[in-house]
Design a protein around this motif. Structure first.
Motif, PDB file in Angstrom:
ATOM      1  N   GLU A  65       8.345   4.354  -8.088  1.00 41.38           N
ATOM      2  CA  GLU A  65       7.517   5.559  -8.085  1.00 41.38           C
ATOM      3  C   GLU A  65       6.030   5.217  -8.233  1.00 41.38           C
ATOM      4  OE1 GLU A  65       8.422   8.867  -7.811  1.00 41.38           O
ATOM      5  OE2 GLU A  65       6.251   9.195  -7.910  1.00 41.38           O
ATOM      6  N   GLU A  66       5.762   4.241  -9.123  1.00 41.32           N
ATOM      7  CA  GLU A  66       4.376   3.908  -9.434  1.00 41.32           C
ATOM      8  C   GLU A  66       3.629   3.427  -8.174  1.00 41.32           C
ATOM      9  OE1 GLU A  66       4.324   1.039 -12.610  1.00 41.32           O
ATOM     10  OE2 GLU A  66       2.185   0.667 -12.288  1.00 41.32           O
ATOM     11  N   THR A  67       4.272   2.491  -7.440  1.00 39.36           N
ATOM     12  CA  THR A  67       3.616   1.969  -6.227  1.00 39.36           C
ATOM     13  C   THR A  67       3.491   3.064  -5.166  1.00 39.36           C
ATOM     14  OG1 THR A  67       4.668  -0.141  -6.721  1.00 39.36           O
ATOM     15  CG2 THR A  67       3.635   0.053  -4.578  1.00 39.36           C
ATOM     16  N   ARG A  68       4.530   3.896  -5.067  1.00 35.29           N
ATOM     17  CA  ARG A  68       4.458   4.986  -4.066  1.00 35.29           C
ATOM     18  C   ARG A  68       3.271   5.898  -4.358  1.00 35.29           C
ATOM     19  NH1 ARG A  68      10.110   5.244  -4.652  1.00 35.29           N
ATOM     20  NH2 ARG A  68       9.967   7.174  -5.850  1.00 35.29           N
ATOM     21  N   VAL A 100       0.707  -2.951  -8.001  1.00 35.53           N
ATOM     22  CA  VAL A 100      -0.307  -2.902  -6.937  1.00 35.53           C
ATOM     23  C   VAL A 100      -1.436  -1.964  -7.364  1.00 35.53           C
ATOM     24  CG1 VAL A 100      -0.701  -2.217  -4.552  1.00 35.53           C
ATOM     25  CG2 VAL A 100       1.408  -3.379  -5.165  1.00 35.53           C
ATOM     26  N   THR A 101      -2.650  -2.464  -7.327  1.00 40.24           N
ATOM     27  CA  THR A 101      -3.771  -1.588  -7.691  1.00 40.24           C
ATOM     28  C   THR A 101      -4.310  -0.900  -6.443  1.00 40.24           C
ATOM     29  OG1 THR A 101      -5.448  -3.264  -7.299  1.00 40.24           O
ATOM     30  CG2 THR A 101      -4.492  -3.199  -9.515  1.00 40.24           C
ATOM     31  N   ALA A 102      -4.956   0.245  -6.663  1.00 43.09           N
ATOM     32  CA  ALA A 102      -5.520   1.011  -5.544  1.00 43.09           C
ATOM     33  C   ALA A 102      -6.576   0.178  -4.811  1.00 43.09           C
ATOM     34  CB  ALA A 102      -6.123   2.312  -6.056  1.00 43.09           C
ATOM     35  N   THR A 103      -7.362  -0.567  -5.552  1.00 37.66           N
ATOM     36  CA  THR A 103      -8.436  -1.360  -4.925  1.00 37.66           C
ATOM     37  C   THR A 103      -7.861  -2.401  -3.971  1.00 37.66           C
ATOM     38  OG1 THR A 103      -9.449  -1.189  -7.087  1.00 37.66           O
ATOM     39  CG2 THR A 103     -10.548  -2.614  -5.484  1.00 37.66           C
ATOM     40  N   LEU A 104      -6.840  -3.124  -4.454  1.00 33.94           N
ATOM     41  CA  LEU A 104      -6.246  -4.173  -3.602  1.00 33.94           C
ATOM     42  C   LEU A 104      -5.578  -3.573  -2.373  1.00 33.94           C
ATOM     43  CD1 LEU A 104      -4.539  -6.872  -5.832  1.00 33.94           C
ATOM     44  CD2 LEU A 104      -6.431  -7.123  -4.212  1.00 33.94           C
ATOM     45  N   GLY A 121       2.776  -4.929  17.946  1.00 31.12           N
ATOM     46  CA  GLY A 121       1.510  -4.364  17.484  1.00 31.12           C
ATOM     47  C   GLY A 121       1.569  -3.629  16.158  1.00 31.12           C
ATOM     48  N   VAL A 122       2.531  -3.933  15.303  1.00 36.55           N
ATOM     49  CA  VAL A 122       2.604  -3.306  13.983  1.00 36.55           C
ATOM     50  C   VAL A 122       2.063  -4.296  12.944  1.00 36.55           C
ATOM     51  CG1 VAL A 122       4.142  -2.290  12.263  1.00 36.55           C
ATOM     52  CG2 VAL A 122       4.715  -2.135  14.696  1.00 36.55           C
ATOM     53  N   SER A 123       1.230  -3.811  12.045  1.00 38.21           N
ATOM     54  CA  SER A 123       0.794  -4.671  10.937  1.00 38.21           C
ATOM     55  C   SER A 123       1.695  -4.392   9.745  1.00 38.21           C
ATOM     56  CB  SER A 123      -0.644  -4.352  10.544  1.00 38.21           C
ATOM     57  OG  SER A 123      -1.498  -4.630  11.626  1.00 38.21           O
ATOM     58  N   VAL A 124       2.285  -5.452   9.203  1.00 38.04           N
ATOM     59  CA  VAL A 124       3.226  -5.270   8.095  1.00 38.04           C
ATOM     60  C   VAL A 124       2.623  -5.819   6.807  1.00 38.04           C
ATOM     61  CG1 VAL A 124       5.548  -5.745   7.238  1.00 38.04           C
ATOM     62  CG2 VAL A 124       5.165  -5.523   9.698  1.00 38.04           C
ATOM     63  N   ILE A 125       2.585  -4.960   5.793  1.00 41.95           N
ATOM     64  CA  ILE A 125       2.139  -5.397   4.470  1.00 41.95           C
ATOM     65  C   ILE A 125       3.375  -5.408   3.572  1.00 41.95           C
ATOM     66  CG2 ILE A 125       0.726  -4.815   2.456  1.00 41.95           C
ATOM     67  CD1 ILE A 125      -1.202  -3.400   4.431  1.00 41.95           C
ATOM     68  N   ALA A 126       3.676  -6.566   2.982  1.00 44.02           N
ATOM     69  CA  ALA A 126       4.842  -6.656   2.102  1.00 44.02           C
ATOM     70  C   ALA A 126       4.392  -6.523   0.653  1.00 44.02           C
ATOM     71  CB  ALA A 126       5.555  -7.981   2.322  1.00 44.02           C
ATOM     72  N   ILE A 127       5.264  -5.899  -0.133  1.00 40.77           N
ATOM     73  CA  ILE A 127       4.985  -5.771  -1.569  1.00 40.77           C
ATOM     74  C   ILE A 127       6.168  -6.369  -2.318  1.00 40.77           C
ATOM     75  CG2 ILE A 127       4.770  -4.098  -3.457  1.00 40.77           C
ATOM     76  CD1 ILE A 127       3.209  -2.302  -1.615  1.00 40.77           C
ATOM     77  N   GLY A 128       5.887  -7.202  -3.312  1.00 43.99           N
ATOM     78  CA  GLY A 128       6.989  -7.820  -4.048  1.00 43.99           C
ATOM     79  C   GLY A 128       6.621  -8.067  -5.492  1.00 43.99           C
TER      80      GLY A 128
END
Ligand SMILES: Nc1ncnc2c1ncn2[C@@H]1O[C@H](COP(=O)(O)OP(=O)(O)O)[C@@H](O)[C@H]1O
Ligand SMILES: [Mg+2]
Length: 403
Positions: free
Chosen positions: A24-27, A120-124, A89-96
């Motif tokens: 929830e937090e990251t979303r 994950v911070t908003a700035t990053l 042509g999709v850019s993928v950002i992974a979160i772990g």
């Protein structure tokens, strides 16, 4: 209007951003940043990279995709599977959760644009998104993949190359839900559109004759839609004129198509023109269709040899069609294979009862039932490489079992 802007207009039907994240937090952070950046129509789901693979196997890919790999047992193979279903042509950002430089490097190597560690911070996140949009991310690979070019060529006229090309494109688009464009390179006598009961639109000739003509919007107007996933590029140019296809124009057109479709299936005319050569040089796969005739054998051999010189990396699949039409006059399979110096991959029987009515009523033969249809779907599986996917799945289960 700039070319980039034209492209953006053409891409409007694709969502800008989708995220599949388990906590929830990251979303919440993604929602906030998407709002700050005024990204309209962002879809943020409770899910993981597995859910992304599932969803994108059925739906259009966003421009930017965020996936949560924290729960992945094999993140790299998940990312590979994801790349397989993603549109080009999709850019993928992974979160772990793992703060691990080795993993980060490997992910980038497998086509990821960026990797962010939780929390994950908003700035990053904002920086990662802006870089992905602007194409300035340090590892901007846009999923690292372009669509595959599958050329289909008849060793002789009338052997069924157009039938095979049409059914192959339809099978991949329908059975596997990949975006496919079927490109008929014979602008005067081509019968792809006819065999799918579609009217070709004007514009293709201009695109293959003039290298400067092609952009996303122009293409969108020239493509004829057969279904949600299958599009056709064809023409019916007058016969009292000469179409002068330009090598560079065809090359650029193929490149543009590769950024929009998972598969570009090209039905090649039999004359080896500069345009056909360009396709053969760019092709990832060639499906070479012949019958069991002496001339078919000779020309299959010559084309196989030509490909060694023109494009060694191209995977050539040899299909013999209409087997049994002229029983007594046909060259036996063993002799044919010795003659061409390699094995035949598939033999499709002659079946006028099913094939001809399907073509005459504008339906792909692969949808008509019977052995020819089954074999055409098998051809699609071979081209898509389902064996590789099955092996990856097996590896996943084996490794999971070892844990
Ligand atoms: N397996 C088959 N059995 C019977 N007829 C076939 C078969 N494959 C193709 N045909 C017929 O052969 C004709 C030529 O096919 P086409 O795909 O236009 O060939 P090409 O593109 O190689 O010239 C079509 O009329 C089609 O109905
Ligand atoms: Mg043809």
């Amino acid at each position: 209007m700039s070319k980039a802007l034209v492209r953006d207009v053409a891409a409007q039907e694709r969502p800008q951003l989708r995220a599949f994240v388990a906590d929830e937090e990251t979303r919440a952070v993604i929602g906030q940043v998407a709002g700050d950046l005024m990204i309209t129509g962002a879809a943020i789901h409770n899910g993981t990279v597995r859910d992304a693979i599932e969803a994108l196997g059925r739906q259009r890919s966003p421009r930017i995709l965020i996936v949560d790999i924290s729960a992945s047992e094999l993140p790299l193979s998940d990312i590979d599977e994801l790349a397989e279903v993603c549109e080009p042509g999709v850019s993928v950002i992974a979160i772990g959760e793992r703060n691990d430089v080795g993993l980060f490097r490997e992910l980038v190597h497998h086509g990821i644009t960026d990797y962010l560690v939780k929390p994950v911070t908003a700035t990053l996140l904002q920086r990662a998104l802006v870089q992905a949009v602007e194409g300035t991310a340090p590892h901007q690979r846009q999923s690292g993949r372009l669509g595959r070019i599958v050329a289909v060529l008849g060793a002789r006229g009338g052997v069924g190359a157009t039938m095979v090309a049409t059914s192959l494109a339809w099978s991949i688009a329908t059975g596997r839900h990949r975006r496919v464009v079927l490109f008929d390179l014979d602008l005067q006598f081509g019968s792809v559109a006819l065999s799918l009961d579609l009217d070709p639109v004007n514009g293709l000739r201009d695109a293959v004759e003039n290298p400067g003509r092609i952009d996303g919007l122009y293409l969108d107007r020239t493509l004829v839609r057969h279904s949600e996933t299958l599009f056709v590029l064809g023409a019916e140019e007058p016969l009292d004129d000469v179409v002068r296809a330009d090598r560079d124009a065809v090359g650029l057109l193929l490149q543009e198509l590769q950024t929009k479709f998972h598969f570009v299936v090209v039905d090649l005319p039999r004359q080896v023109s500069v345009a056909a050569q360009q396709v053969l040089q760019s092709a990832t796969n060639l499906v070479l269709v012949s019958d069991f005739s002496l001339a078919g054998m000779r020309d299959t051999m010559r084309i196989v040899q030509l490909m060694h010189a023109l494009n060694v990396g191209c995977a050539v699949t040899v299909v013999v069609n209409k087997a049994g039409e002229y029983r007594a006059g046909e060259i036996p399979r063993g002799e044919f294979e010795r003659g061409i110096g390699r094995s035949i991959d598939l033999v499709l029987p002659f079946d006028a009862r099913r094939v001809c009515p399907a073509i005459n009523s504008g339906r792909p033969v692969a949808s008509a039932g019977g052995p020819v249809a089954d074999l055409l779907r098998e051809l699609a599986d071979r081209i898509c490489g389902n064996k590789v996917a099955a092996r990856a799945g097996l590896l996943r289960r084996l490794l999971a079992g070892l844990r």
